[in-house]
Enzyme design. Sequence first.
Site, mmCIF file in Angstrom:
data_model
loop_
_atom_site.group_PDB
_atom_site.id
_atom_site.type_symbol
_atom_site.label_atom_id
_atom_site.label_comp_id
_atom_site.label_asym_id
_atom_site.label_seq_id
_atom_site.Cartn_x
_atom_site.Cartn_y
_atom_site.Cartn_z
ATOM 1 N N ARG A 88 0.403 -0.656 -0.115
ATOM 2 C CA ARG A 88 -0.138 -0.028 -0.170
ATOM 3 C C ARG A 88 1.442 1.371 0.068
ATOM 4 N NH1 ARG A 88 -3.771 3.903 1.437
ATOM 5 N NH2 ARG A 88 -3.936 4.822 2.976
ATOM 6 N N VAL A 89 0.482 2.118 -0.933
ATOM 7 C CA VAL A 89 1.120 4.003 -0.785
ATOM 8 C C VAL A 89 0.412 4.028 -0.678
ATOM 9 C CG1 VAL A 89 3.550 2.871 -1.970
ATOM 10 C CG2 VAL A 89 0.987 3.423 -3.055
ATOM 11 N N GLU A 182 -7.210 1.600 5.114
ATOM 12 C CA GLU A 182 -6.943 0.481 5.010
ATOM 13 C C GLU A 182 -6.268 -0.829 5.541
ATOM 14 O OE1 GLU A 182 -6.603 3.879 3.456
ATOM 15 O OE2 GLU A 182 -8.585 3.724 2.549
ATOM 16 N N ASP A 205 -1.358 15.225 6.711
ATOM 17 C CA ASP A 205 -1.967 15.768 8.042
ATOM 18 C C ASP A 205 -1.703 15.197 8.955
ATOM 19 O OD1 ASP A 205 -4.694 14.318 6.316
ATOM 20 O OD2 ASP A 205 -5.187 14.323 8.160
HETATM 21 N N1 HPA Z 1 -8.089 10.178 8.734
HETATM 22 C C1 HPA Z 1 -8.023 8.787 8.090
HETATM 23 N N2 HPA Z 1 -7.501 8.865 7.311
HETATM 24 C C2 HPA Z 1 -6.431 9.519 6.725
HETATM 25 C C3 HPA Z 1 -6.626 10.474 7.015
HETATM 26 C C4 HPA Z 1 -7.092 11.260 8.631
HETATM 27 O O1 HPA Z 1 -7.165 12.104 9.196
HETATM 28 N N3 HPA Z 1 -5.672 11.511 6.822
HETATM 29 C C5 HPA Z 1 -4.829 10.795 5.597
HETATM 30 N N4 HPA Z 1 -5.809 9.028 5.483
#
Ligand code: HPA
Length: 236
Positions: A88-89, A182, A205
Amino acid sequence: MGTPHIAAERGAVAKTVLLPGDPKRSRYIAQNYLTDAVLFTDVRGIQGYTGLYKGTKISVMASGMGCASMGIYAHELCDFYEAENLLRVGTIGSLSERAPLRTLIMAMSACTDTNFAAQFALPGTPAPTASWELLRAAADTAGRLGIPYEVGCVLTSDYFYTDTADWNLRWRKLGILGVEMETAALYLTAMRYGKRALSLLTVSDELLTGARMTPEERETSLDAMLTAALELARTL
Ligand code: HPA
Protein backbone atom coordinates in the site's frame (compact mmCIF):
# COMPACT_ATOMS: atom_id res chain seq x y z
CA MET A 1 -12.55 -13.36 -17.39
CA GLY A 2 -11.06 -12.10 -14.14
CA THR A 3 -12.88 -11.51 -10.87
CA PRO A 4 -16.03 -9.56 -10.02
CA HIS A 5 -14.00 -6.37 -9.52
CA ILE A 6 -10.88 -6.81 -11.68
CA ALA A 7 -11.33 -7.36 -15.42
CA ALA A 8 -8.03 -9.01 -16.35
CA GLU A 9 -6.44 -12.36 -17.15
CA ARG A 10 -4.44 -13.97 -14.35
CA GLY A 11 -1.09 -13.19 -15.97
CA ALA A 12 -1.91 -9.50 -16.40
CA VAL A 13 -0.98 -8.73 -12.79
CA ALA A 14 2.66 -8.70 -11.63
CA LYS A 15 3.81 -10.48 -8.45
CA THR A 16 4.34 -7.08 -6.79
CA VAL A 17 1.39 -4.71 -6.71
CA LEU A 18 1.44 -1.11 -5.48
CA LEU A 19 -1.91 -0.09 -4.00
CA PRO A 20 -2.64 3.64 -3.74
CA GLY A 21 -6.10 4.54 -2.48
CA ASP A 22 -6.95 6.92 -5.30
CA PRO A 23 -7.42 5.74 -8.93
CA LYS A 24 -5.90 9.03 -10.15
CA ARG A 25 -2.79 8.26 -8.14
CA SER A 26 -2.64 4.85 -9.78
CA ARG A 27 -2.61 6.55 -13.18
CA TYR A 28 -0.08 9.12 -11.96
CA ILE A 29 2.30 6.36 -10.84
CA ALA A 30 1.88 4.42 -14.10
CA GLN A 31 2.44 7.53 -16.23
CA ASN A 32 5.36 8.97 -14.27
CA TYR A 33 7.28 5.96 -13.00
CA LEU A 34 6.56 2.98 -15.28
CA THR A 35 7.41 2.34 -18.91
CA ASP A 36 5.19 0.38 -21.30
CA ALA A 37 2.31 0.63 -18.79
CA VAL A 38 -0.85 -1.16 -19.90
CA LEU A 39 -4.26 -0.56 -18.31
CA PHE A 40 -5.48 -4.04 -17.30
CA THR A 41 -8.66 -3.06 -15.45
CA ASP A 42 -10.94 -0.06 -15.05
CA VAL A 43 -13.95 -1.63 -13.32
CA ARG A 44 -15.75 1.09 -11.32
CA GLY A 45 -12.94 3.46 -12.27
CA ILE A 46 -10.43 1.48 -10.19
CA GLN A 47 -7.53 1.76 -12.59
CA GLY A 48 -4.91 -0.99 -12.65
CA TYR A 49 -1.75 -0.86 -14.75
CA THR A 50 1.14 -3.22 -15.31
CA GLY A 51 4.42 -1.86 -16.60
CA LEU A 52 8.15 -1.87 -16.07
CA TYR A 53 10.17 -0.01 -13.48
CA LYS A 54 13.84 -0.14 -14.47
CA GLY A 55 13.10 -3.47 -16.15
CA THR A 56 11.09 -5.03 -13.29
CA LYS A 57 7.45 -5.91 -13.96
CA ILE A 58 5.22 -4.11 -11.47
CA SER A 59 1.50 -3.53 -11.18
CA VAL A 60 -0.23 -0.55 -9.65
CA MET A 61 -3.93 -0.63 -8.84
CA ALA A 62 -6.13 1.54 -6.66
CA SER A 63 -7.64 0.06 -3.50
CA GLY A 64 -10.39 2.63 -2.97
CA MET A 65 -11.07 3.96 0.52
CA GLY A 66 -11.74 1.95 3.66
CA CYS A 67 -11.41 -1.68 4.72
CA ALA A 68 -14.46 -2.83 2.78
CA SER A 69 -12.93 -1.64 -0.49
CA MET A 70 -9.35 -2.70 0.29
CA GLY A 71 -10.70 -6.07 1.44
CA ILE A 72 -12.29 -6.72 -1.95
CA TYR A 73 -9.21 -5.88 -4.01
CA ALA A 74 -6.68 -7.51 -1.68
CA HIS A 75 -8.79 -10.68 -1.63
CA GLU A 76 -9.05 -10.90 -5.41
CA LEU A 77 -5.34 -10.14 -5.88
CA CYS A 78 -4.31 -12.80 -3.34
CA ASP A 79 -6.88 -15.45 -4.19
CA PHE A 80 -7.19 -15.24 -8.00
CA TYR A 81 -4.21 -13.27 -9.26
CA GLU A 82 -1.62 -14.80 -6.96
CA ALA A 83 0.06 -11.49 -6.24
CA GLU A 84 2.91 -12.16 -3.80
CA ASN A 85 3.81 -8.68 -2.55
CA LEU A 86 1.14 -6.10 -1.79
CA LEU A 87 2.48 -2.64 -1.08
CA ARG A 88 0.00 0.00 0.00
CA VAL A 89 1.24 3.49 -0.86
CA GLY A 90 -1.06 5.96 0.81
CA THR A 91 -1.52 8.90 3.09
CA ILE A 92 -2.07 9.04 6.83
CA GLY A 93 -3.14 11.60 9.41
CA SER A 94 -0.46 11.96 12.07
CA LEU A 95 -1.27 11.39 15.75
CA SER A 96 2.33 11.72 16.92
CA GLU A 97 5.06 14.35 17.27
CA ARG A 98 7.34 11.66 15.80
CA ALA A 99 5.52 12.04 12.46
CA PRO A 100 5.21 15.62 11.17
CA LEU A 101 3.82 16.48 7.71
CA ARG A 102 5.49 14.48 4.87
CA THR A 103 7.03 11.85 7.18
CA LEU A 104 7.24 8.40 5.57
CA ILE A 105 5.71 5.85 7.94
CA MET A 106 6.24 2.10 7.54
CA ALA A 107 3.35 0.40 9.34
CA MET A 108 4.66 -2.54 11.35
CA SER A 109 1.16 -3.27 12.60
CA ALA A 110 -2.33 -1.79 12.58
CA CYS A 111 -4.73 -1.42 15.47
CA THR A 112 -8.27 -1.07 14.23
CA ASP A 113 -11.84 -0.09 15.11
CA THR A 114 -13.16 -2.09 12.14
CA ASN A 115 -14.98 -5.40 12.32
CA PHE A 116 -13.09 -6.73 9.30
CA ALA A 117 -11.64 -9.70 11.17
CA ALA A 118 -15.09 -10.97 12.21
CA GLN A 119 -15.17 -13.02 8.97
CA PHE A 120 -12.38 -15.26 10.31
CA ALA A 121 -14.51 -16.35 13.30
CA LEU A 122 -11.49 -16.48 15.59
CA PRO A 123 -11.78 -17.04 19.34
CA GLY A 124 -9.89 -13.77 20.02
CA THR A 125 -8.51 -10.62 18.38
CA PRO A 126 -5.96 -10.99 15.57
CA ALA A 127 -3.00 -8.57 15.24
CA PRO A 128 -2.79 -7.18 11.68
CA THR A 129 0.96 -7.30 11.04
CA ALA A 130 3.24 -6.40 8.13
CA SER A 131 5.50 -8.89 6.41
CA TRP A 132 8.85 -8.83 8.19
CA GLU A 133 10.67 -9.51 4.92
CA LEU A 134 9.01 -6.52 3.24
CA LEU A 135 9.45 -4.26 6.26
CA ARG A 136 13.13 -5.11 6.60
CA ALA A 137 13.70 -4.70 2.86
CA ALA A 138 11.79 -1.40 2.83
CA ALA A 139 13.88 -0.04 5.70
CA ASP A 140 17.07 -1.19 3.94
CA THR A 141 15.94 0.44 0.69
CA ALA A 142 14.97 3.74 2.30
CA GLY A 143 18.25 3.77 4.21
CA ARG A 144 20.21 3.16 1.02
CA LEU A 145 18.33 5.99 -0.74
CA GLY A 146 18.73 8.39 2.20
CA ILE A 147 14.96 8.66 2.67
CA PRO A 148 14.07 9.24 6.35
CA TYR A 149 11.27 7.10 7.80
CA GLU A 150 9.49 6.06 10.99
CA VAL A 151 8.41 2.50 11.78
CA GLY A 152 5.53 1.80 14.13
CA CYS A 153 1.92 0.90 14.72
CA VAL A 154 -0.88 2.81 12.95
CA LEU A 155 -4.63 2.95 13.46
CA THR A 156 -6.92 1.68 10.69
CA SER A 157 -10.30 3.32 11.24
CA ASP A 158 -13.67 2.91 9.57
CA TYR A 159 -14.34 6.58 10.24
CA PHE A 160 -13.00 9.63 8.51
CA TYR A 161 -15.67 11.67 10.28
CA THR A 162 -16.32 10.79 13.91
CA ASP A 163 -19.08 12.16 16.08
CA THR A 164 -16.82 11.64 19.10
CA ALA A 165 -14.20 14.42 19.09
CA ASP A 166 -11.26 12.51 20.61
CA TRP A 167 -11.97 9.15 18.89
CA ASN A 168 -8.59 9.03 17.12
CA LEU A 169 -6.64 10.95 19.76
CA ARG A 170 -7.40 8.32 22.42
CA TRP A 171 -5.05 5.98 20.55
CA ARG A 172 -2.12 8.28 21.32
CA LYS A 173 -1.73 6.62 24.71
CA LEU A 174 -0.61 3.46 22.88
CA GLY A 175 1.99 5.40 20.85
CA ILE A 176 0.08 5.04 17.59
CA LEU A 177 1.77 7.08 14.84
CA GLY A 178 -1.30 8.01 12.82
CA VAL A 179 -4.70 7.09 11.42
CA GLU A 180 -5.65 5.81 7.97
CA MET A 181 -8.38 3.51 6.68
CA GLU A 182 -7.05 0.42 4.84
CA THR A 183 -3.97 -1.23 6.36
CA ALA A 184 -5.68 -3.66 8.77
CA ALA A 185 -7.76 -5.15 5.93
CA LEU A 186 -4.66 -5.45 3.74
CA TYR A 187 -2.57 -7.14 6.44
CA LEU A 188 -5.29 -9.53 7.58
CA THR A 189 -6.05 -10.60 4.00
CA ALA A 190 -2.36 -11.14 3.23
CA MET A 191 -1.93 -13.12 6.47
CA ARG A 192 -4.92 -15.29 5.57
CA TYR A 193 -3.48 -16.12 2.14
CA GLY A 194 0.16 -16.43 3.17
CA LYS A 195 1.13 -13.38 1.09
CA ARG A 196 3.42 -10.46 1.99
CA ALA A 197 2.05 -6.99 2.67
CA LEU A 198 3.39 -3.64 3.81
CA SER A 199 1.89 -0.15 4.05
CA LEU A 200 4.07 2.83 3.23
CA LEU A 201 2.26 5.96 4.33
CA THR A 202 3.08 9.64 3.87
CA VAL A 203 1.75 12.02 6.50
CA SER A 204 -0.74 14.23 4.65
CA ASP A 205 -2.17 15.96 7.69
CA GLU A 206 -1.43 16.47 11.37
CA LEU A 207 -4.40 15.83 13.62
CA LEU A 208 -2.61 17.56 16.51
CA THR A 209 -2.09 20.90 14.69
CA GLY A 210 -4.52 20.86 11.73
CA ALA A 211 -1.65 21.30 9.22
CA ARG A 212 -2.36 19.54 5.90
CA MET A 213 -1.15 19.01 2.34
CA THR A 214 -3.19 20.51 -0.50
CA PRO A 215 -5.12 18.06 -2.76
CA GLU A 216 -2.55 18.70 -5.53
CA GLU A 217 0.29 17.82 -3.15
CA ARG A 218 -1.53 14.64 -2.13
CA GLU A 219 -1.55 13.53 -5.76
CA THR A 220 1.94 14.54 -6.76
CA SER A 221 4.26 15.13 -3.83
CA LEU A 222 4.56 11.55 -2.65
CA ASP A 223 7.75 10.97 -4.61
CA ALA A 224 9.98 9.77 -1.77
CA MET A 225 7.44 7.12 -0.79
CA LEU A 226 6.87 6.01 -4.38
CA THR A 227 10.59 5.83 -5.11
CA ALA A 228 11.11 3.77 -1.94
CA ALA A 229 8.25 1.41 -2.91
CA LEU A 230 9.44 0.94 -6.49
CA GLU A 231 13.09 0.48 -5.54
CA LEU A 232 11.93 -2.02 -2.90
CA ALA A 233 9.93 -3.86 -5.56
CA ARG A 234 13.09 -4.29 -7.66
CA THR A 235 14.71 -6.25 -4.82
CA LEU A 236 11.81 -8.73 -4.39
N1 HPA B 1 -8.17 10.03 8.84
C1 HPA B 1 -8.27 8.90 8.14
N2 HPA B 1 -7.53 8.64 7.09
C2 HPA B 1 -6.64 9.54 6.70
C3 HPA B 1 -6.48 10.75 7.38
C4 HPA B 1 -7.30 10.98 8.51
O1 HPA B 1 -7.22 12.02 9.16
N3 HPA B 1 -5.51 11.44 6.75
C5 HPA B 1 -5.09 10.69 5.72
N4 HPA B 1 -5.76 9.55 5.68
